[in-house]
Write a protein that holds these residues in place. Structure first.
Motif, PDB file in Angstrom:
ATOM      1  N   VAL A 458      18.648 116.776  10.329  1.00  0.00           N
ATOM      2  CA  VAL A 458      18.888 117.528  11.448  1.00  0.00           C
ATOM      3  C   VAL A 458      18.919 118.968  11.117  1.00  0.00           C
ATOM      4  O   VAL A 458      19.661 119.068  10.335  1.00  0.00           O
ATOM      5  CB  VAL A 458      20.295 117.021  11.384  1.00  0.00           C
ATOM      6  CG1 VAL A 458      20.516 118.635  12.792  1.00  0.00           C
ATOM      7  CG2 VAL A 458      20.579 115.472  11.766  1.00  0.00           C
ATOM      8  N   PHE A 459      17.968 119.673  11.146  1.00  0.00           N
ATOM      9  CA  PHE A 459      17.859 120.741  11.424  1.00  0.00           C
ATOM     10  C   PHE A 459      18.578 121.770  13.072  1.00  0.00           C
ATOM     11  O   PHE A 459      18.709 120.738  13.154  1.00  0.00           O
ATOM     12  CB  PHE A 459      16.736 121.709  11.114  1.00  0.00           C
ATOM     13  CG  PHE A 459      15.849 120.908   9.919  1.00  0.00           C
ATOM     14  CD1 PHE A 459      15.499 121.729   9.038  1.00  0.00           C
ATOM     15  CD2 PHE A 459      14.890 119.855  10.338  1.00  0.00           C
ATOM     16  CE1 PHE A 459      15.055 120.963   7.715  1.00  0.00           C
ATOM     17  CE2 PHE A 459      14.061 118.889   9.496  1.00  0.00           C
ATOM     18  CZ  PHE A 459      14.285 119.713   8.637  1.00  0.00           C
ATOM     19  N   ASN A 465      21.181 124.894  17.697  1.00  0.00           N
ATOM     20  CA  ASN A 465      21.042 123.695  18.656  1.00  0.00           C
ATOM     21  C   ASN A 465      20.676 122.636  16.855  1.00  0.00           C
ATOM     22  O   ASN A 465      19.144 123.131  16.899  1.00  0.00           O
ATOM     23  CB  ASN A 465      19.840 124.046  19.500  1.00  0.00           C
ATOM     24  CG  ASN A 465      20.401 124.406  20.820  1.00  0.00           C
ATOM     25  OD1 ASN A 465      21.038 124.447  21.740  1.00  0.00           O
ATOM     26  ND2 ASN A 465      19.289 125.061  21.241  1.00  0.00           N
ATOM     27  N   ALA A 466      21.031 121.576  17.007  1.00  0.00           N
ATOM     28  CA  ALA A 466      20.389 120.551  16.704  1.00  0.00           C
ATOM     29  C   ALA A 466      19.155 119.396  16.698  1.00  0.00           C
ATOM     30  O   ALA A 466      19.274 119.587  17.778  1.00  0.00           O
ATOM     31  CB  ALA A 466      20.960 119.167  16.391  1.00  0.00           C
ATOM     32  N   VAL A 467      17.806 120.409  15.623  1.00  0.00           N
ATOM     33  CA  VAL A 467      16.947 119.538  15.896  1.00  0.00           C
ATOM     34  C   VAL A 467      16.650 118.220  15.040  1.00  0.00           C
ATOM     35  O   VAL A 467      16.521 118.146  13.538  1.00  0.00           O
ATOM     36  CB  VAL A 467      15.889 120.664  16.153  1.00  0.00           C
ATOM     37  CG1 VAL A 467      14.450 120.165  16.078  1.00  0.00           C
ATOM     38  CG2 VAL A 467      16.370 121.917  16.295  1.00  0.00           C
ATOM     39  N   PRO A 468      16.927 117.063  15.257  1.00  0.00           N
ATOM     40  CA  PRO A 468      16.410 115.744  14.167  1.00  0.00           C
ATOM     41  C   PRO A 468      15.247 115.193  14.026  1.00  0.00           C
ATOM     42  O   PRO A 468      14.453 115.549  15.028  1.00  0.00           O
ATOM     43  CB  PRO A 468      18.142 114.407  15.038  1.00  0.00           C
ATOM     44  CG  PRO A 468      17.511 115.205  16.513  1.00  0.00           C
ATOM     45  CD  PRO A 468      16.817 116.903  16.864  1.00  0.00           C
ATOM     46  N   MET A 469      15.540 115.118  12.822  1.00  0.00           N
ATOM     47  CA  MET A 469      13.676 114.339  12.814  1.00  0.00           C
ATOM     48  C   MET A 469      13.499 112.759  12.526  1.00  0.00           C
ATOM     49  O   MET A 469      14.385 113.186  11.235  1.00  0.00           O
ATOM     50  CB  MET A 469      12.491 115.529  11.863  1.00  0.00           C
ATOM     51  CG  MET A 469      12.501 116.933  12.930  1.00  0.00           C
ATOM     52  SD  MET A 469      11.723 118.246  11.330  1.00  0.00           S
ATOM     53  CE  MET A 469      11.551 119.137  12.582  1.00  0.00           C
ATOM     54  N   ALA A 470      12.906 112.008  12.234  1.00  0.00           N
ATOM     55  CA  ALA A 470      12.638 110.769  11.702  1.00  0.00           C
ATOM     56  C   ALA A 470      11.720 110.753  10.310  1.00  0.00           C
ATOM     57  O   ALA A 470      10.262 111.286  10.898  1.00  0.00           O
ATOM     58  CB  ALA A 470      12.715 109.728  12.589  1.00  0.00           C
ATOM     59  N   SER A 471      12.100 109.516   9.621  1.00  0.00           N
ATOM     60  CA  SER A 471      11.607 109.731   8.485  1.00  0.00           C
ATOM     61  C   SER A 471      10.504 108.898   8.705  1.00  0.00           C
ATOM     62  O   SER A 471      10.794 107.856   9.552  1.00  0.00           O
ATOM     63  CB  SER A 471      12.299 109.162   7.329  1.00  0.00           C
ATOM     64  OG  SER A 471      12.630 108.436   7.822  1.00  0.00           O
ATOM     65  N   ILE A 495      21.046 115.388   5.956  1.00  0.00           N
ATOM     66  CA  ILE A 495      20.064 114.646   6.196  1.00  0.00           C
ATOM     67  C   ILE A 495      21.221 112.937   6.500  1.00  0.00           C
ATOM     68  O   ILE A 495      22.248 113.195   5.398  1.00  0.00           O
ATOM     69  CB  ILE A 495      19.786 114.354   4.497  1.00  0.00           C
ATOM     70  CG1 ILE A 495      18.257 115.265   4.240  1.00  0.00           C
ATOM     71  CG2 ILE A 495      19.136 112.761   4.575  1.00  0.00           C
ATOM     72  CD1 ILE A 495      17.462 114.469   2.827  1.00  0.00           C
ATOM     73  N   SER A 496      21.054 112.473   7.792  1.00  0.00           N
ATOM     74  CA  SER A 496      22.397 111.537   7.789  1.00  0.00           C
ATOM     75  C   SER A 496      21.271 110.425   8.115  1.00  0.00           C
ATOM     76  O   SER A 496      20.037 109.792   7.990  1.00  0.00           O
ATOM     77  CB  SER A 496      22.751 111.983   9.299  1.00  0.00           C
ATOM     78  OG  SER A 496      21.860 112.923   9.905  1.00  0.00           O
ATOM     79  N   ARG A 497      21.953 109.091   9.438  1.00  0.00           N
ATOM     80  CA  ARG A 497      22.144 107.871   9.208  1.00  0.00           C
ATOM     81  C   ARG A 497      20.976 107.273   8.490  1.00  0.00           C
ATOM     82  O   ARG A 497      19.401 106.621   9.052  1.00  0.00           O
ATOM     83  CB  ARG A 497      20.998 108.066  10.944  1.00  0.00           C
ATOM     84  CG  ARG A 497      22.480 108.945  11.712  1.00  0.00           C
ATOM     85  CD  ARG A 497      21.413 108.851  13.371  1.00  0.00           C
ATOM     86  NE  ARG A 497      21.189 107.994  13.772  1.00  0.00           N
ATOM     87  CZ  ARG A 497      22.199 106.548  13.818  1.00  0.00           C
ATOM     88  NH1 ARG A 497      23.641 106.703  14.865  1.00  0.00           N
ATOM     89  NH2 ARG A 497      21.662 105.871  15.277  1.00  0.00           N
ATOM     90  N   VAL A 498      21.558 107.138   7.059  1.00  0.00           N
ATOM     91  CA  VAL A 498      20.235 106.873   6.573  1.00  0.00           C
ATOM     92  C   VAL A 498      20.660 104.839   6.451  1.00  0.00           C
ATOM     93  O   VAL A 498      21.342 104.176   6.685  1.00  0.00           O
ATOM     94  CB  VAL A 498      20.532 107.324   4.775  1.00  0.00           C
ATOM     95  CG1 VAL A 498      19.581 107.133   3.811  1.00  0.00           C
ATOM     96  CG2 VAL A 498      20.694 108.711   4.516  1.00  0.00           C
ATOM     97  N   MET A 514      23.924 114.597   3.727  1.00  0.00           N
ATOM     98  CA  MET A 514      23.937 114.513   2.612  1.00  0.00           C
ATOM     99  C   MET A 514      23.566 115.756   3.256  1.00  0.00           C
ATOM    100  O   MET A 514      22.658 116.844   3.891  1.00  0.00           O
ATOM    101  CB  MET A 514      23.071 114.258   1.757  1.00  0.00           C
ATOM    102  CG  MET A 514      22.306 114.919   0.594  1.00  0.00           C
ATOM    103  SD  MET A 514      20.584 114.821  -0.103  1.00  0.00           S
ATOM    104  CE  MET A 514      21.192 112.903  -0.040  1.00  0.00           C
ATOM    105  N   GLU A 515      24.471 117.093   2.862  1.00  0.00           N
ATOM    106  CA  GLU A 515      23.826 118.630   3.171  1.00  0.00           C
ATOM    107  C   GLU A 515      23.163 119.434   2.215  1.00  0.00           C
ATOM    108  O   GLU A 515      22.946 119.141   0.666  1.00  0.00           O
ATOM    109  CB  GLU A 515      25.084 119.307   3.241  1.00  0.00           C
ATOM    110  CG  GLU A 515      25.214 121.057   3.513  1.00  0.00           C
ATOM    111  CD  GLU A 515      26.275 121.823   3.674  1.00  0.00           C
ATOM    112  OE1 GLU A 515      26.724 122.519   4.310  1.00  0.00           O
ATOM    113  OE2 GLU A 515      27.002 121.251   2.937  1.00  0.00           O
ATOM    114  N   VAL A 516      21.966 119.892   2.543  1.00  0.00           N
ATOM    115  CA  VAL A 516      20.836 120.376   1.680  1.00  0.00           C
ATOM    116  C   VAL A 516      20.679 121.965   2.254  1.00  0.00           C
ATOM    117  O   VAL A 516      21.068 122.681   3.343  1.00  0.00           O
ATOM    118  CB  VAL A 516      20.061 120.127   2.081  1.00  0.00           C
ATOM    119  CG1 VAL A 516      18.612 120.714   0.732  1.00  0.00           C
ATOM    120  CG2 VAL A 516      19.791 118.722   1.475  1.00  0.00           C
TER     121      VAL A 516
END
Length: 519
Positions: A458-459, A465-471, A495-498, A514-516
């Protein structure tokens, strides 16, 4: 830990504290009855050792009397007897110092060997006997070997040699998982059990000392010794017996003519014993006394009577079952288990488990795989040491689900060593180089890997605004990596929803992101 070696970081203190708590929880699986049983055995061993020491002291006094009466005939054997005394006292006192060191580690400077407070503590024996810097296990191993070999050179009777060699053996089972003697005897051993093992060694030292002294006495003048040391002795093969097992002892008249067989009376009744071997089945627990007297005729035709008595202890069947890594069992996971029974060879022990399977992977080592969460697993231990199966105890473990793992990014530290990044500041160069996300239960003691199925990053754009990106499964996607390259310093993302799958086959989604922070 019991010893403060050097200043450590707050993080290391926390890891140490977690390890102490884990070991304390481990100790809960050793029942109080078993630990108290060691105290009973310890008291019995001390009484027996004390009796042996008194008998040996009487022989030393006889040597002194013989030396005054006939120095030329006695001097050689007196000198050897003094060598035996020095060697025996040296090993006996060394074992005593190790017992005291273990108790001090367990209870502090005021620790009392006769009253151990932290009986279940497994760390003291590990530190005193197996410490890499000053562990005494290897020194004790060499001392026992040296003492045994020197004692055997002074004994000619083959049966006596076999008993001494067996009592003071330092061999380990062939399938001992690569452990040496010290590790096999003292690794993860409760303080009470370690002290009892050393007391048993002290008892064996005094026994071997007595056997050698009797041999040396015979070389002076059997007739003189026969007059001065005529007495009755009970020599048990074992002084601590498990209920249902057999108590064996040899009842002999010391320093007598071997052509004469004394009359033996037990409980007022004359008994006929083959080779002086007395046996009785022990059906009750507690302290018992074998008591009676012997009669024989001396050279003058007078009938001589000597009393004999021997205390022994019968204990309940007992076993020790401990989880190597945790104080409970996890469903669907290969839980390492160690099982042992005091005084019983590992190849004579069998075990079974309810609510799952128990697989033997070596002497005393098992893998437990519970099936159902929330249903207790009961491990039953049996011994075949006496020729028939005898139940030694049942032990109940709670069955839990594996806890959630922690996600991490695999990378290398500044020294090139593998490291796990679990959040916080991260250089942009390291961030761009990452390939995939991992997850594991990793607390410094356990390391249980989970398989990552998916996750998202999530950027936040300039507007917040939150910009989620899937792995791409466990891999960072091309879009995610391209975004990494565009991140400015001090920008952060999550990094979320693991979603992970554990060794138990359960799939779960981790809730803590996880916060980076890019630095």
């Amino acid at each position: 830990m019991a010893i403060k070696k050097r200043p450590v970081s707050p993080r290391q203190r926390m890891i140490n504290l977690m390890y102490v708590v884990l070991m304390a929880m481990l100790a809960l699986n050793v029942s109080n009855e078993v630990l108290n049983g060691f105290s009973i055995v310890e008291e019995s061993l001390n009484r027996t050792t004390g009796n042996s020491a008194k008998e040996n002291l009487a022989i030393y006094k006889t040597f002194e009397q013989q030396l005054k009466a006939n120095p030329q005939k006695t001097r050689e054997w007196y000198g050897k007897a003094q060598q035996v005394r020095q060697m025996s006292d040296s090993l006996y006192n060394f074992a005593a110092s190790l017992k005291q060191a273990i108790v001090v580690e367990a209870d502090g400077k005021d620790g009392d060997v006769t009253n151990i407070r932290n009986k279940e503590d497994q760390e003291p024996a590990n530190y005193v006997m197996l410490s890499p810097t000053n562990g005494q296990g290897q020194k004790l191993y060499k001392a026992i070997n040296s003492f045994r070999e020197r004692m055997l050179t002074m004994v000619t009777d083959e049966k006596q040699r076999q008993i001494i060699a067996s009592n003071l053996t330092t061999q380990v089972p062939k399938r001992a998982m690569g452990k040496n003697w010290a590790e096999y005897m003292f690794e993860s051993m409760p303080a009470a059990a370690a002290v009892t093992l050393l007391s048993k060694l002290q008892s064996d030292v005094r026994y071997a000392e007595g056997e050698v002294l009797h041999t040396l006495v015979q070389n002076i003048d059997v007739k003189d010794v026969r007059v001065n040391l005529l007495d009755a002795f009970v020599i048990p093969n074992s002084k601590t017996i498990v209920r249902g097992d057999r108590f064996s002892a040899r009842i002999v008249m010391a320093a007598v003519d071997t052509t004469q067989v004394p009359d033996i009376f037990i409980g007022g009744q004359k008994v006929n014993l083959q080779n002086g071997l007395y046996e009785t089945v022990c059906g009750k627990t507690g302290d018992f006394t074998l008591k009676g007297y012997m009669e024989m005729v001396n050279g003058n035709g007078d009938r001589i009577r000597r009393e004999f008595t021997q205390d022994y202890t019968v204990v309940e069947p007992s076993a020790t079952v401990s989880a190597d890594l945790m104080n409970m069992l996890y469903a669907g996971y290969a839980n390492p288990i160690s099982i042992s029974v005091p005084g019983v060879p590992l190849n004579k022990i069998q075990a079974s488990m309810t609510n799952g399977t128990l697989q033997s992977v070596g002497p005393g080592k098992y893998i437990a795989r519970p099936a159902k969460i929330g249903q207790n697993a009961v491990i039953t231990v049996t011994s075949t040491n006496t020729g028939h199966a005898q139940q030694m105890g049942q032990y109940t473990f709670r069955v839990r689900k594996l806890p959630d793992p922690t996600p991490y990014i695999s990378m290398k530290d500044e020294h090139g060593n593998p490291a796990r990044y679990k959040g916080g500041a991260l250089s942009k160069g390291q961030l761009v180089a990452v390939e995939h996300l991992g997850a594991a239960i990793d607390d410094g003691i356990l390391d249980i890997a989970f398989r990552v199925q998916s996750f998202e990053t999530v950027f936040f754009d300039n507007m917040g605004n939150a910009v989620p990106m899937a792995s791409d499964g466990a891999q960072f996607s091309a879009r995610q990596k391209d975004t990494f390259r565009k991140l400015a310093r001090n920008r952060r993302f999550y990094i979320s929803r693991v979603t992970v799958t554990g060794p138990d086959g359960l799939t779960r989604t981790l809730t803590n992101p996880m916060e980076v922070i890019v630095k």
